[in-house]
Design a protein around this motif. Structure first.
Motif, PDB file in Angstrom:
ATOM      1  N   ASP B 220       2.199   7.196  -5.514  1.00  0.00           N
ATOM      2  CA  ASP B 220       2.210   5.838  -6.070  1.00  0.00           C
ATOM      3  C   ASP B 220       3.619   5.299  -6.287  1.00  0.00           C
ATOM      4  OD1 ASP B 220       2.998   7.353  -8.211  1.00  0.00           O
ATOM      5  OD2 ASP B 220       1.410   6.701  -9.557  1.00  0.00           O
ATOM      6  N   GLY B 221       4.612   5.940  -5.701  1.00  0.00           N
ATOM      7  CA  GLY B 221       5.974   5.408  -5.770  1.00  0.00           C
ATOM      8  C   GLY B 221       6.636   5.526  -7.124  1.00  0.00           C
ATOM      9  N   ASN B 295       3.984   0.695   0.218  1.00  0.00           N
ATOM     10  CA  ASN B 295       3.639  -0.717   0.377  1.00  0.00           C
ATOM     11  C   ASN B 295       2.204  -0.984  -0.104  1.00  0.00           C
ATOM     12  OD1 ASN B 295       2.541  -3.099   2.068  1.00  0.00           O
ATOM     13  ND2 ASN B 295       4.757  -3.288   2.193  1.00  0.00           N
ATOM     14  N   ASN B 296       2.076  -1.790  -1.145  1.00  0.00           N
ATOM     15  CA  ASN B 296       0.751  -2.006  -1.738  1.00  0.00           C
ATOM     16  C   ASN B 296      -0.221  -2.691  -0.788  1.00  0.00           C
ATOM     17  OD1 ASN B 296       1.347  -0.738  -4.098  1.00  0.00           O
ATOM     18  ND2 ASN B 296       1.564  -2.605  -5.325  1.00  0.00           N
ATOM     19  N   LEU B 297       0.286  -3.507   0.119  1.00  0.00           N
ATOM     20  CA  LEU B 297      -0.630  -4.161   1.056  1.00  0.00           C
ATOM     21  C   LEU B 297      -1.132  -3.172   2.110  1.00  0.00           C
ATOM     22  CD1 LEU B 297       1.058  -7.649   1.424  1.00  0.00           C
ATOM     23  CD2 LEU B 297      -1.047  -7.073   0.205  1.00  0.00           C
ATOM     24  N   THR B 300      -3.738  -0.998   0.033  1.00  0.00           N
ATOM     25  CA  THR B 300      -5.029  -1.644  -0.220  1.00  0.00           C
ATOM     26  C   THR B 300      -5.812  -1.800   1.082  1.00  0.00           C
ATOM     27  OG1 THR B 300      -3.873  -3.778  -0.200  1.00  0.00           O
ATOM     28  CG2 THR B 300      -4.423  -2.860  -2.348  1.00  0.00           C
ATOM     29  N   ARG B 311       0.655  -5.199   8.623  1.00  0.00           N
ATOM     30  CA  ARG B 311       1.271  -4.886   7.334  1.00  0.00           C
ATOM     31  C   ARG B 311       2.198  -3.678   7.461  1.00  0.00           C
ATOM     32  NH1 ARG B 311      -3.844  -5.548   3.068  1.00  0.00           N
ATOM     33  NH2 ARG B 311      -4.160  -7.787   3.419  1.00  0.00           N
ATOM     34  N   ALA B 315       6.252  -3.672   6.731  1.00  0.00           N
ATOM     35  CA  ALA B 315       6.921  -2.716   5.836  1.00  0.00           C
ATOM     36  C   ALA B 315       8.076  -2.028   6.552  1.00  0.00           C
ATOM     37  CB  ALA B 315       5.917  -1.684   5.313  1.00  0.00           C
TER      38      ALA B 315
END
Lengths: 390, 390
Positions: B220-221, B295-297, B300, B311, B315
Motif C-alpha cells: 500500500d505504499g 498507483n491507486n487507479l 482499483t 493507467r 504510471a
C-alpha cells in the motif's frame, strides 16, 4: 462566468456522439482578437497524449486562435495514427472557422487540441469532425457555459470562473475529477483574457499561477497523460495590466478552478488542506505536503473521521525534508494532537464530521510553507475507479 | 516451522493483556548458542519507533541472545518516555532469562525489542512486564508457532517458514498486513539459523535477501515506523555454510515470508506481481515496478478485474526510467494488451478472475529486470483502514 466573459471570445458546446450517453462532448473556444497570444502548461507525464504533443507545438508558435476540446476519448497511447487524428481535427477546425468567418483566417497551426476520456482507444473521427462543424456554427458570445459542460467526463458539475481586473478580466473553464495530480492534471483548463499581454507576460503569469494552484492539487496521486492549461489573450479591452495585476487575476482564476476540481473529485467525502509550515524551504514543504496527501492510510483515516496523527508522522518520516522526528507538531482541524513528535491534546476533541479538513504540520525547521490540497480515500473512489473503465 | 526449527533456539508466546481481545501479544525468542551472532535491517522511515532505535544499537553491538516482541502497541512517537519503556523491557527480559537459566547470563544490551500496533500511545508496562516473565517461564523448543501467533495484529494468520541447508537450516516468523512497503515493513520478522556464521556473513546474507524480497513488497505504499528484520545465528549445527549457501537459504526464507505477507494484506483480493523487464538498469526496473504498484487507479482497476493498460502506461510515464513512450509493451496475465505504447491484443482475452495477477512491462531499454509484489485497492482495504485505529 466561463471563457466568454472577457471580450473577444466566442465558444460553443455540442453533442457529437462520442459519449454513449448523448451528452455534449465537443467544445470550441475561439479568439476573435485583435491579439492571439497564448501560454500553456502541459502534463509532466512522459507518456503524453497526441493532443498534448500537438498543442505543445502550437503554443510554442505563440499564436492560438482556437481551442477545440473533446470528452469521450483521451486519444492517448494511440500511436502515430492517433497523432494524425489530432492533426486532422486541427485542420478541420481551422477550415470550418475560416469558411464561416469572413474576418478570421485560421491555420491548423493556430488551433490547440485537447482530449479527455479513456486512454488507449482511437477517437471516432466520423463523429468528431461533424461535431466540430456543428460547434463552429454554434459559436456565440454566450457559449462559455455550454463549452464547460461539453468537456466533463466523470465530473458531476461544470467548473467555470471569472477573475476581474480593472477594465479587463480573466475567464476560465476546467474539467477533472480523477487521475488528478497535476504536474500538470486528467484536467483540461482554458483561460481567456481580454487584457493586452504578450506571450512572455502570459507565460510568466500562467506558470506563476499554476505552480501554486493546480500543481498543488493532489487528489489521488495519479498524473494524467492529457493535462493541459491554456491561457489565451484577445487584447480586446485595450488595457495592458502590469505583470503583478495579470498574475494576480490568473492566479485567482486558477485557484477557484482548482478548488472546484477538489470539491468534485471522484468519490471524495473530504476536501483536505495539508498546510506545512516551519519548513527549511518551500520545496521541503511541498514534498512533505504531497507525501502526506498521497498516503493511503492517512486518506482512509480521514474518510473514517479518525485524526490519526501517527500515520501522518509515519508519512512525514519517509521524506528527505529537514526536520527532527521529535520536533514535529501536528494539528487536525485546529487541535494540536501531536507536539514534539508525541501525543499532545486529546484526539477526541477533533471534529471531523464536516467536509473540510485542515491538517497543519509544523516542521520547526525554518520559515517556509506550502499547502497541498487533497481528498480522502473512500469506498466511492474504489467503486468509481474499479467498476468503470474511465 | 518457525524460529525453533534450527537447533539452539527456544521461544514462547503468551497473552499479557495488551490486546483487548485477550489474544496472545508477547513473544520471546532466545538463542541458547553456542554463538550469539546477529544481523538486522530496520525501517528507512526517519520517524523510528523506540524499539527500532534501541534494537539498532543492540544489533550494532553484534550479540543478541534474546528478542522480545509485542503486538498491541507500536511504541512509536512516544518520546523519551517511550524509549525508557523499551529500555526497561530489555532490562526486565534480561533479568528474567538470567534468573531462569543457570547456564545463560544475559545483559539488557543483548536483548532486541520489537513492537507493533497503534502509533502514538504508550505501552501498558504493568501488563507487558508480567507478560515477559510468563514468556520466560514458557520458553520451549516447540515454542515457535506460539511466538508467531503472538506478534499478529490485523494479520489473519501467522506467518512462519523454514529453509533447509545441509545439516543446518533457517527458520522464521513474520507479521504484517498493513502499512506494508518495507524499505524496510509495519512488519516484524525474526529469522534464526543454527549455521555457524559471524556478524559480517549474517549481515551480507540478510541484506542480499531483504533487498530482493521484503524491499520489493509494496502492498500500500505506506512505510512503517517499526519495520525490523533480525537474523540470529546459534552455531548449534557446528556447520559453517558458504556465503552463497547462507544467502540462498536466508533469501528463500524471506521470500516465503514476503509471499505470506502479500497473501494476507489488509483487504486485498489480488496478489499482483509487477514484472519489469528490458530495463536499462535494475534501479529503473524497481522504480517503474514500484510506481505502478503504488498507483491507486491501477490498483482499483485490478480490483475491478479491468486490464486497464492505459493507467499502467500513465504510471510508467511519471518515472525517470529510460524508455520511449512508443516503445513500451504491457502484458496482463500473459495477454499483450499493449505493444509499442498502443493497443494490441484484445483486452477481453485477459482473465482476471483469479487471485494471482502478473503484469509484465517490457521497457525495451536494456537487459535488466525486477519484480515488485503488490495488492489491489479494494473496498475492504478502505473499510479496514477507516473503521479502526490500527
Amino acid at each position: 462566468m466561463s471563457v466568454t466573459v472577457p471580450r473577444g471570445f466566442r465558444a460553443a458546446g455540442v453533442a457529437a456522439g462520442l459519449k454513449s450517453s448523448g451528452a455534449a462532448d465537443v467544445a470550441l473556444v475561439i479568439n476573435d482578437g485583435p491579439d492571439a497570444g497564448v501560454a500553456g502548461v502541459f502534463t509532466a507525464n512522459r507518456v503524453k497524449a497526441a493532443p498534448v504533443l500537438w498543442s505543445q507545438q502550437v503554443v510554442y508558435g505563440g499564436v492560438v486562435r482556437a481551442v477545440v476540446l473533446n470528452s469521450g476519448g483521451a486519444n492517448a497511447c494511440t500511436g502515430p495514427a492517433g497523432f494524425q487524428d489530432t492533426h486532422a481535427t486541427a485542420e478541420h477546425t481551422a477550415a470550418a472557422i475560416t469558411a464561416a468567418n469572413a474576418r478570421l483566417i485560421v491555420g491548423a497551426g493556430e488551433v490547440a487540441v485537447c482530449s479527455t476520456g479513456l486512454i488507449g482507444e482511437r477517437l471516432p473521427m466520423d463523429k468528431l469532425l461533424p461535431g466540430v462543424r456543428e460547434a463552429v456554427r454554434g459559436l456565440s458570445r454566450d457559449g462559455g457555459p455550454a463549452a464547460a459542460e461539453a468537456i466533463m467526463t466523470t465530473d458531476t458539475r461544470p467548473k467555470t470562473t471569472v477573475a476581474p481586473g480593472t477594465g479587463w478580466s480573466v475567464g476560465g473553464m476546467a474539467k477533472g475529477a480523477g487521475m488528478l495530480a497535476p504536474a500538470m492534471a486528467t484536467m483540461l483548463c482554458v483561460l481567456t483574457t481580454d487584457a493586452v499581454a504578450g506571450p512572455d507576460a502570459l507565460d510568466a503569469a500562467l506558470r506563476a499561477a499554476t505552480r501554486i494552484t493546480f500543481d498543488r492539487v493532489d487528489s489521488d496521486g495519479c498524473m494524467s497523460t492529457n493535462d493541459t492549461v491554456l491561457l489565451l489573450a484577445s487584447g480586446a479591452s485595450g488595457i495592458e495590466p502590469t505583470a503583478e495585476e495579470l498574475t494576480a487575476a490568473v492566479t485567482a482564476a486558477c485557484h477557484d478552478l482548482a478548488r472546484q476540481l477538489l470539491a468534485d473529485a471522484e468519490g471524495a467525502t473530504k476536501e483536505v488542506a495539508i498546510e506545512v509550515v516551519g519548513a527549511a524551504s518551500e520545496d521541503d514543504a511541498v514534498e512533505v505536503g504531497r507525501t502526506v496527501a498521497r498516503n493511503n492510510l492517512v486518506k482512509t483515516a480521514l474518510f473514517g473521521n479518525d485524526p490519526n496523527w501517527g500515520r501522518i508522522l509515519a508519512a512525514v518520516g519517509t521524506t528527505a525534508a529537514v526536520f527532527e522526528p521529535d520536533g514535529v507538531d501536528v494539528a487536525v482541524n485546529g487541535v494540536w494532537v501531536c507536539r514534539g513528535g508525541a501525543a499532545a491534546e486529546d484526539r477526541a476533541k477533533v471534529d471531523l464530521t464536516g467536509r473540510g479538513v485542515t491538517v497543519r504540520i509544523d516542521l520547526h525547521a525554518g520559515a517556509d510553507a506550502a499547502t497541498i490540497w487533497t481528498n480522502d480515500l473512500s469506498h466511492a473512489y474504489v467503486h468509481e475507479n474499479s467498476a468503470y473503465s474511465t
